[in-house]
Motif scaffolding. Sequence first.
Motif, PDB file in Angstrom:
ATOM      1  N   ILE A 175       0.789  -1.233   0.000  1.00  0.00           N
ATOM      2  CA  ILE A 175       0.000   0.000   0.000  1.00  0.00           C
ATOM      3  C   ILE A 175       0.821   1.283   0.000  1.00  0.00           C
ATOM      4  N   ALA A 176       2.153   1.179   0.083  1.00  0.00           N
ATOM      5  CA  ALA A 176       2.957   2.400   0.221  1.00  0.00           C
ATOM      6  C   ALA A 176       2.831   3.320  -0.989  1.00  0.00           C
ATOM      7  N   ASP A 177       2.811   2.757  -2.189  1.00  0.00           N
ATOM      8  CA  ASP A 177       2.700   3.607  -3.378  1.00  0.00           C
ATOM      9  C   ASP A 177       1.342   4.294  -3.448  1.00  0.00           C
ATOM     10  N   PHE A 178       0.331   3.647  -2.874  1.00  0.00           N
ATOM     11  CA  PHE A 178      -0.992   4.278  -2.832  1.00  0.00           C
ATOM     12  C   PHE A 178      -1.029   5.390  -1.791  1.00  0.00           C
ATOM     13  N   LEU A 179      -0.493   5.122  -0.595  1.00  0.00           N
ATOM     14  CA  LEU A 179      -0.514   6.120   0.479  1.00  0.00           C
ATOM     15  C   LEU A 179       0.358   7.327   0.151  1.00  0.00           C
ATOM     16  N   GLY A 180       1.498   7.069  -0.447  1.00  0.00           N
ATOM     17  CA  GLY A 180       2.468   8.144  -0.632  1.00  0.00           C
ATOM     18  C   GLY A 180       3.420   8.204   0.546  1.00  0.00           C
ATOM     19  N   GLU A 184       2.482   7.647   4.616  1.00  0.00           N
ATOM     20  CA  GLU A 184       3.090   6.437   5.164  1.00  0.00           C
ATOM     21  C   GLU A 184       3.864   6.763   6.445  1.00  0.00           C
ATOM     22  N   LEU A 185       4.582   7.885   6.452  1.00  0.00           N
ATOM     23  CA  LEU A 185       5.347   8.277   7.632  1.00  0.00           C
ATOM     24  C   LEU A 185       4.440   8.774   8.756  1.00  0.00           C
ATOM     25  N   VAL A 186       3.331   9.423   8.424  1.00  0.00           N
ATOM     26  CA  VAL A 186       2.360   9.817   9.447  1.00  0.00           C
ATOM     27  C   VAL A 186       1.769   8.567  10.104  1.00  0.00           C
ATOM     28  N   ALA A 187       1.431   7.563   9.281  1.00  0.00           N
ATOM     29  CA  ALA A 187       0.917   6.302   9.829  1.00  0.00           C
ATOM     30  C   ALA A 187       1.953   5.625  10.717  1.00  0.00           C
ATOM     31  N   ALA A 188       3.229   5.689  10.326  1.00  0.00           N
ATOM     32  CA  ALA A 188       4.294   5.108  11.144  1.00  0.00           C
ATOM     33  C   ALA A 188       4.365   5.798  12.501  1.00  0.00           C
ATOM     34  N   ALA A 222       8.226   3.147   8.642  1.00  0.00           N
ATOM     35  CA  ALA A 222       9.169   4.267   8.696  1.00  0.00           C
ATOM     36  C   ALA A 222      10.446   3.969   7.927  1.00  0.00           C
ATOM     37  N   MET A 223      10.965   2.765   8.044  1.00  0.00           N
ATOM     38  CA  MET A 223      12.216   2.436   7.383  1.00  0.00           C
ATOM     39  C   MET A 223      12.050   2.271   5.879  1.00  0.00           C
ATOM     40  N   HIS A 224      10.827   2.168   5.412  1.00  0.00           N
ATOM     41  CA  HIS A 224      10.565   2.181   3.977  1.00  0.00           C
ATOM     42  C   HIS A 224      10.309   3.604   3.487  1.00  0.00           C
ATOM     43  N   GLY A 225       9.477   4.339   4.211  1.00  0.00           N
ATOM     44  CA  GLY A 225       9.076   5.662   3.738  1.00  0.00           C
ATOM     45  C   GLY A 225      10.139   6.727   3.902  1.00  0.00           C
ATOM     46  N   SER A 294       3.683  16.817   0.284  1.00  0.00           N
ATOM     47  CA  SER A 294       3.916  15.496  -0.292  1.00  0.00           C
ATOM     48  C   SER A 294       5.133  15.539  -1.207  1.00  0.00           C
ATOM     49  N   SER A 295       5.690  14.384  -1.460  1.00  0.00           N
ATOM     50  CA  SER A 295       6.842  14.303  -2.350  1.00  0.00           C
ATOM     51  C   SER A 295       6.441  14.727  -3.766  1.00  0.00           C
ATOM     52  N   PRO A 296       7.117  15.711  -4.359  1.00  0.00           N
ATOM     53  CA  PRO A 296       6.769  16.122  -5.727  1.00  0.00           C
ATOM     54  C   PRO A 296       6.910  14.980  -6.725  1.00  0.00           C
ATOM     55  N   ARG A 297       7.926  14.157  -6.566  1.00  0.00           N
ATOM     56  CA  ARG A 297       8.119  13.067  -7.514  1.00  0.00           C
ATOM     57  C   ARG A 297       7.002  12.033  -7.395  1.00  0.00           C
ATOM     58  N   TRP A 298       6.540  11.764  -6.189  1.00  0.00           N
ATOM     59  CA  TRP A 298       5.423  10.832  -6.041  1.00  0.00           C
ATOM     60  C   TRP A 298       4.166  11.396  -6.706  1.00  0.00           C
ATOM     61  N   LEU A 299       3.931  12.693  -6.557  1.00  0.00           N
ATOM     62  CA  LEU A 299       2.780  13.320  -7.209  1.00  0.00           C
ATOM     63  C   LEU A 299       2.866  13.182  -8.724  1.00  0.00           C
ATOM     64  N   LEU A 300       4.072  13.369  -9.275  1.00  0.00           N
ATOM     65  CA  LEU A 300       4.227  13.254 -10.726  1.00  0.00           C
ATOM     66  C   LEU A 300       4.109  11.809 -11.182  1.00  0.00           C
ATOM     67  N   LEU A 301       4.586  10.874 -10.371  1.00  0.00           N
ATOM     68  CA  LEU A 301       4.386   9.465 -10.708  1.00  0.00           C
ATOM     69  C   LEU A 301       2.899   9.132 -10.782  1.00  0.00           C
ATOM     70  N   ARG A 302       2.123   9.649  -9.836  1.00  0.00           N
ATOM     71  CA  ARG A 302       0.675   9.434  -9.866  1.00  0.00           C
ATOM     72  C   ARG A 302       0.066  10.038 -11.126  1.00  0.00           C
ATOM     73  N   ALA A 303       0.590  11.219 -11.516  1.00  0.00           N
ATOM     74  CA  ALA A 303       0.067  11.878 -12.720  1.00  0.00           C
ATOM     75  C   ALA A 303       0.363  11.060 -13.968  1.00  0.00           C
ATOM     76  N   VAL A 304       1.608  10.600 -14.092  1.00  0.00           N
ATOM     77  CA  VAL A 304       2.004   9.827 -15.274  1.00  0.00           C
ATOM     78  C   VAL A 304       1.281   8.487 -15.316  1.00  0.00           C
ATOM     79  N   GLN A 305       0.993   7.922 -14.143  1.00  0.00           N
ATOM     80  CA  GLN A 305       0.285   6.648 -14.084  1.00  0.00           C
ATOM     81  C   GLN A 305      -1.223   6.797 -14.282  1.00  0.00           C
ATOM     82  N   GLY A 306      -1.701   8.036 -14.434  1.00  0.00           N
ATOM     83  CA  GLY A 306      -3.124   8.266 -14.629  1.00  0.00           C
ATOM     84  C   GLY A 306      -3.944   8.056 -13.377  1.00  0.00           C
ATOM     85  N   ARG A 307      -3.360   8.319 -12.208  1.00  0.00           N
ATOM     86  CA  ARG A 307      -4.053   8.106 -10.936  1.00  0.00           C
ATOM     87  C   ARG A 307      -4.796   9.353 -10.452  1.00  0.00           C
TER      88      ARG A 307
END
Length: 568
Positions: A175-180, A184-188, A222-225, A294-307
């Motif tokens: 679920i990390a790619d979905f949460l961002g 993910e770090l707030v949940a940690a 935390a150690m992933h995010g 939020s991470s700018p790169r994660w936002l752009l990944l979501r954009a490119v993936q059509g999310r």
Amino acid sequence: MACSVSTPPLFNFKLSLSNPLRHPTKRSKVLVSHSHINPRLFSSSCNRNFAPTSVKHFTLPLSSARGPRFYAGAHRDKDHSSGSGEQAKSESLVSEATYQEEFSWSSVIFPFLFPALGGLLFGYDIGATSGATISLQSPQLSGVTWFNLSTIQLGLVVSGSLYGALLGSLLAFAIADFLGRKRELVAAALLYVLGSSITAYAPGLDVLLVGRLIYGLGIGLAMHGAPLYIAETSPSKIRGTLISLKELFIVLGILLGYFVGSFQINAVGGWRYMYGLSAPIAVLMGLGMLSLPSSPRWLLLRAVQGRGSFQDLKEKAIFSLSKLRGRPPGDKVSQRQIEETIVSLKSAYADQESEGSFLEVFQGPSLKAFVIGGGLVLFQQITGQPSVLYYAGPILQSAGFSAASDATKVSVVIGLFKLLMTWISVLKVDDLGRRPLLIGGVGGIALSLVLLSVYYKFLGEFPLIAVAALLLYVGCYQISFGPISWLMVSEIFPLRTRGRGISLAVLTNFASNAVVTFAFSPLKELLGADNLFLLFGAIALLSLLFVIFSVPETKGLSLEDIESKILK
């Protein structure tokens, strides 16, 4: 004399990042190619006035950053000026390699600090557990009636957070790619608070183990995010330093745990304070992460993936980057950087599915990367690192420091030494390289484990030998496996599978950590300390061979060079 001459440009040159930057051993390279100069242009006195007296060769320093090719000069060949509009757009963009990104240090500190607190809380659990296991088993100091723990129960208390981290790693993979990274770090942080509170107020062993498991879930997330968020939000020229400094925060957490343990070791129920102190730190982490974008790169990944809406996500990414760099909202520099990243991502996802499949992590370059990265974090654990750290107090007690307070004070000394050696590694990893530090450090680890075995076999009356061996182990670990394993993991995976690859590496790390930590006490009882440390020493020799023959040197290479040269 007036004259009018119609001539082609005197010089036709181009700057290209395609070739010179693919040779990392060369610090710079001439990037100017001259056209032939027509001597007839200079036959008249007029043209002699235009004759060049010298030609300067422009150089471009080597950079590890990636970027599209660009052309500069008085004239562009027709072959280069033609082509599709998208190609022309890509070639016109200024590469990250051509400028040093401006940023505000005050804006960089918090996007590093709050995720790094997740690593500090992981380290704190290691340090606090070293003292808590002594306190919890003491008839006078535990404050409970169930202090007489078996080796299996003690192993579950110590490794309970690691089993939770194992589950957290599995959760992050799903679920990390979905949460961002931010959520993910707030949940940690929330899991840290819940787990430490339950542990501190546990009325019995069962509740204590539940609290340890929940705290471990926070560690896994935390150690992933944390490394992902830091890597994706840091300015390029200090990214490597900040990722390495995250390991320093883990060591600071271990040291803090040792300090708290040394102060609370003589208090009745001191183990409750040792575990409970992590809650306020976790609250600070959670509030801090909520304040960050939020991470700018994660936002752009979501954009490119059509999310989501492409334009909305793009605007959010621009705003996020502006905030992270301390610039006005929506500034032009951030817009340009976001546009460059979009071009790069579209190129990376061209003719491919929007997201890689699960099996892609075990194929081709990703599989090779996992063998390298996963192998490093596996050997990091099965050479005994969890046992030496978690059981530093009991080991020192058996080495002659019989009083609990003496053992915890020596643990503080070990923690300070660990901090010093980690700092040395952070300073030298980009100068000496990854392989030399790994080879020298792992060789020292093998030697220290053999010394511990010899101590328990023949030299029991000399406890300082055990302390020296522990210091040698800690020092060698902190210049090799400690920071460099995770640095290699963050570098080695291809962009497309980096998130899932790091999840698998974290999973491998915590799985092996939990097994070794749980098995230490039963194995020590079965084999004896001398044979157990000899077994760890033999594994360390195997890990040294793995480093020599399988781990590449990535110093000075861009991520693209690693993917194209090492993983092919």
